[in-house]
Design a protein around this motif. Structure first.
Motif, PDB file in Angstrom:
ATOM      1  N   GLY A   1     -10.597   7.273  -7.330  1.00 20.71           N
ATOM      2  CA  GLY A   1      -9.235   6.771  -7.509  1.00 20.71           C
ATOM      3  C   GLY A   1      -8.319   7.280  -6.421  1.00 20.71           C
ATOM      4  O   GLY A   1      -8.727   7.976  -5.496  1.00 20.71           O
ATOM      5  N   TYR A   2      -7.050   6.908  -6.546  1.00 20.08           N
ATOM      6  CA  TYR A   2      -6.049   7.298  -5.560  1.00 20.08           C
ATOM      7  C   TYR A   2      -5.473   8.671  -5.896  1.00 20.08           C
ATOM      8  O   TYR A   2      -5.349   9.033  -7.067  1.00 20.08           O
ATOM      9  CB  TYR A   2      -4.895   6.295  -5.517  1.00 20.08           C
ATOM     10  CG  TYR A   2      -5.307   4.923  -5.043  1.00 20.08           C
ATOM     11  CD1 TYR A   2      -5.763   4.725  -3.749  1.00 20.08           C
ATOM     12  CD2 TYR A   2      -5.212   3.829  -5.881  1.00 20.08           C
ATOM     13  CE1 TYR A   2      -6.131   3.476  -3.305  1.00 20.08           C
ATOM     14  CE2 TYR A   2      -5.575   2.570  -5.448  1.00 20.08           C
ATOM     15  CZ  TYR A   2      -6.042   2.400  -4.155  1.00 20.08           C
ATOM     16  OH  TYR A   2      -6.393   1.171  -3.721  1.00 20.08           O
ATOM     17  N   GLY A   3      -5.072   9.375  -4.865  1.00 19.33           N
ATOM     18  CA  GLY A   3      -4.397  10.647  -5.058  1.00 19.33           C
ATOM     19  C   GLY A   3      -2.911  10.418  -5.346  1.00 19.33           C
ATOM     20  O   GLY A   3      -2.408   9.296  -5.276  1.00 19.33           O
ATOM     21  N   VAL A   4      -2.219  11.481  -5.665  1.00 20.48           N
ATOM     22  CA  VAL A   4      -0.800  11.380  -5.993  1.00 20.48           C
ATOM     23  C   VAL A   4       0.004  10.866  -4.802  1.00 20.48           C
ATOM     24  O   VAL A   4       0.865   9.997  -4.945  1.00 20.48           O
ATOM     25  CB  VAL A   4      -0.258  12.753  -6.469  1.00 20.48           C
ATOM     26  CG1 VAL A   4       1.234  12.699  -6.675  1.00 20.48           C
ATOM     27  CG2 VAL A   4      -0.951  13.175  -7.746  1.00 20.48           C
ATOM     28  N   ASP A   5      -0.311  11.370  -3.621  1.00 21.33           N
ATOM     29  CA  ASP A   5       0.419  10.929  -2.423  1.00 21.33           C
ATOM     30  C   ASP A   5       0.185   9.447  -2.147  1.00 21.33           C
ATOM     31  O   ASP A   5       1.112   8.715  -1.804  1.00 21.33           O
ATOM     32  CB  ASP A   5       0.004  11.757  -1.206  1.00 21.33           C
ATOM     33  CG  ASP A   5       0.480  13.197  -1.309  1.00 21.33           C
ATOM     34  OD1 ASP A   5       1.486  13.428  -2.015  1.00 21.33           O
ATOM     35  OD2 ASP A   5      -0.150  14.070  -0.680  1.00 21.33           O
ATOM     36  N   GLU A   6      -1.061   9.008  -2.306  1.00 25.67           N
ATOM     37  CA  GLU A   6      -1.378   7.593  -2.074  1.00 25.67           C
ATOM     38  C   GLU A   6      -0.673   6.705  -3.103  1.00 25.67           C
ATOM     39  O   GLU A   6      -0.172   5.634  -2.764  1.00 25.67           O
ATOM     40  CB  GLU A   6      -2.890   7.392  -2.141  1.00 25.67           C
ATOM     41  CG  GLU A   6      -3.342   5.977  -1.880  1.00 25.67           C
ATOM     42  CD  GLU A   6      -3.167   5.523  -0.449  1.00 25.67           C
ATOM     43  OE1 GLU A   6      -3.146   4.306  -0.221  1.00 25.67           O
ATOM     44  OE2 GLU A   6      -3.054   6.379   0.439  1.00 25.67           O
TER      45      GLU A   6
ATOM     46  N   ARG B   1       2.170   7.383  -4.662  1.00 25.71           N
ATOM     47  CA  ARG B   1       3.596   7.365  -4.315  1.00 25.71           C
ATOM     48  C   ARG B   1       3.867   6.422  -3.142  1.00 25.71           C
ATOM     49  O   ARG B   1       4.843   5.687  -3.139  1.00 25.71           O
ATOM     50  CB  ARG B   1       4.074   8.771  -3.975  1.00 25.71           C
ATOM     51  CG  ARG B   1       4.208   9.651  -5.187  1.00 25.71           C
ATOM     52  CD  ARG B   1       4.711  11.021  -4.817  1.00 25.71           C
ATOM     53  NE  ARG B   1       4.805  11.852  -6.014  1.00 25.71           N
ATOM     54  CZ  ARG B   1       4.746  13.157  -6.008  1.00 25.71           C
ATOM     55  NH1 ARG B   1       4.600  13.814  -4.870  1.00 25.71           N
ATOM     56  NH2 ARG B   1       4.837  13.833  -7.125  1.00 25.71           N
ATOM     57  N   TYR B   2       2.981   6.464  -2.149  1.00 25.61           N
ATOM     58  CA  TYR B   2       3.137   5.597  -0.991  1.00 25.61           C
ATOM     59  C   TYR B   2       3.026   4.129  -1.400  1.00 25.61           C
ATOM     60  O   TYR B   2       3.840   3.304  -1.003  1.00 25.61           O
ATOM     61  CB  TYR B   2       2.074   5.931   0.063  1.00 25.61           C
ATOM     62  CG  TYR B   2       2.049   4.974   1.210  1.00 25.61           C
ATOM     63  CD1 TYR B   2       3.027   5.023   2.193  1.00 25.61           C
ATOM     64  CD2 TYR B   2       1.060   3.998   1.305  1.00 25.61           C
ATOM     65  CE1 TYR B   2       3.014   4.135   3.249  1.00 25.61           C
ATOM     66  CE2 TYR B   2       1.039   3.107   2.357  1.00 25.61           C
ATOM     67  CZ  TYR B   2       2.017   3.174   3.321  1.00 25.61           C
ATOM     68  OH  TYR B   2       2.019   2.287   4.357  1.00 25.61           O
ATOM     69  N   ARG B   3       2.048   3.807  -2.218  1.00 24.51           N
ATOM     70  CA  ARG B   3       1.874   2.418  -2.659  1.00 24.51           C
ATOM     71  C   ARG B   3       3.041   1.953  -3.523  1.00 24.51           C
ATOM     72  O   ARG B   3       3.469   0.815  -3.432  1.00 24.51           O
ATOM     73  CB  ARG B   3       0.546   2.264  -3.410  1.00 24.51           C
ATOM     74  CG  ARG B   3      -0.659   2.344  -2.511  1.00 24.51           C
ATOM     75  CD  ARG B   3      -1.944   2.178  -3.300  1.00 24.51           C
ATOM     76  NE  ARG B   3      -3.085   2.204  -2.435  1.00 24.51           N
ATOM     77  CZ  ARG B   3      -3.626   1.119  -1.870  1.00 24.51           C
ATOM     78  NH1 ARG B   3      -3.106  -0.053  -2.102  1.00 24.51           N
ATOM     79  NH2 ARG B   3      -4.665   1.234  -1.085  1.00 24.51           N
ATOM     80  N   ARG B   4       3.562   2.839  -4.354  1.00 22.95           N
ATOM     81  CA  ARG B   4       4.716   2.481  -5.186  1.00 22.95           C
ATOM     82  C   ARG B   4       5.948   2.226  -4.316  1.00 22.95           C
ATOM     83  O   ARG B   4       6.685   1.264  -4.527  1.00 22.95           O
ATOM     84  CB  ARG B   4       5.002   3.599  -6.179  1.00 22.95           C
ATOM     85  CG  ARG B   4       6.136   3.291  -7.102  1.00 22.95           C
ATOM     86  CD  ARG B   4       6.326   4.378  -8.121  1.00 22.95           C
ATOM     87  NE  ARG B   4       7.417   4.023  -9.012  1.00 22.95           N
ATOM     88  CZ  ARG B   4       8.105   4.869  -9.705  1.00 22.95           C
ATOM     89  NH1 ARG B   4       7.817   6.155  -9.648  1.00 22.95           N
ATOM     90  NH2 ARG B   4       9.077   4.477 -10.484  1.00 22.95           N
ATOM     91  N   ALA B   5       6.193   3.080  -3.336  1.00 26.62           N
ATOM     92  CA  ALA B   5       7.325   2.894  -2.438  1.00 26.62           C
ATOM     93  C   ALA B   5       7.186   1.599  -1.657  1.00 26.62           C
ATOM     94  O   ALA B   5       8.163   0.855  -1.476  1.00 26.62           O
ATOM     95  CB  ALA B   5       7.450   4.082  -1.488  1.00 26.62           C
ATOM     96  N   LEU B   6       5.983   1.304  -1.206  1.00 29.20           N
ATOM     97  CA  LEU B   6       5.737   0.073  -0.471  1.00 29.20           C
ATOM     98  C   LEU B   6       5.992  -1.151  -1.351  1.00 29.20           C
ATOM     99  O   LEU B   6       6.610  -2.132  -0.908  1.00 29.20           O
ATOM    100  CB  LEU B   6       4.291   0.064   0.041  1.00 29.20           C
ATOM    101  CG  LEU B   6       3.904  -0.994   1.035  1.00 29.20           C
ATOM    102  CD1 LEU B   6       4.739  -0.847   2.305  1.00 29.20           C
ATOM    103  CD2 LEU B   6       2.428  -0.890   1.360  1.00 29.20           C
ATOM    104  N   ALA B   7       5.569  -1.087  -2.598  1.00 24.89           N
ATOM    105  CA  ALA B   7       5.807  -2.198  -3.528  1.00 24.89           C
ATOM    106  C   ALA B   7       7.304  -2.379  -3.785  1.00 24.89           C
ATOM    107  O   ALA B   7       7.793  -3.512  -3.860  1.00 24.89           O
ATOM    108  CB  ALA B   7       5.061  -1.949  -4.839  1.00 24.89           C
ATOM    109  N   LEU B   8       8.049  -1.279  -3.919  1.00 24.12           N
ATOM    110  CA  LEU B   8       9.491  -1.378  -4.144  1.00 24.12           C
ATOM    111  C   LEU B   8      10.211  -1.965  -2.934  1.00 24.12           C
ATOM    112  O   LEU B   8      11.151  -2.746  -3.085  1.00 24.12           O
ATOM    113  CB  LEU B   8      10.063  -0.008  -4.494  1.00 24.12           C
ATOM    114  CG  LEU B   8       9.702   0.526  -5.880  1.00 24.12           C
ATOM    115  CD1 LEU B   8      10.210   1.949  -6.047  1.00 24.12           C
ATOM    116  CD2 LEU B   8      10.266  -0.363  -6.960  1.00 24.12           C
TER     117      LEU B   8
END
Length: 98
Positions: free
Chosen positions: A21-26, A28-35
């Motif tokens: 699975g994804y790490g916490v940093d990954e 967060r990065y994907r969530r920011a990119l989606a936003l």
């Protein structure tokens, strides 16, 4: 023979670890990119449905209406009472003169 290669390609190799699975940093990065993508889409939708510019005569009337609304929003109840009192006093003075 070709189908055996396809089947083997779908299976993970024996020495590879399963995906954890994804790490916490990954995440967060994907969530920011989606936003960011969501905000860009909202901006394009707002821009697409923005009202067209009105002719000059309607804009002038709209400016007067906007000015009246901005003044009205700043008046309080006490201001209305004082305005009514001053208007009634003015009207009574005008009535006495006649």
């Amino acid at each position: 023979m070709n189908s055996e290669n396809d089947v083997n390609a779908a299976r993970p190799a024996q020495n590879e670890q399963p995906w954890a699975g994804y790490g916490v940093d990954e995440l967060r990065y994907r969530r920011a990119l989606a936003l960011v993508r969501l905000e860009a889409q909202k901006a394009t939708i707002v821009e697409r449905f923005k009202p067209k510019k009105k002719p000059q005569t309607e804009r002038t009337f709209g400016m007067m209406s906007g000015l009246f609304q901005s003044i009205q929003s700043k008046l309080t109840f006490v201001d209305y009472v004082l305005l009514g009192y001053n208007l009634s006093k003015l009207l009574l003075r005008l009535k006495k003169r006649k």
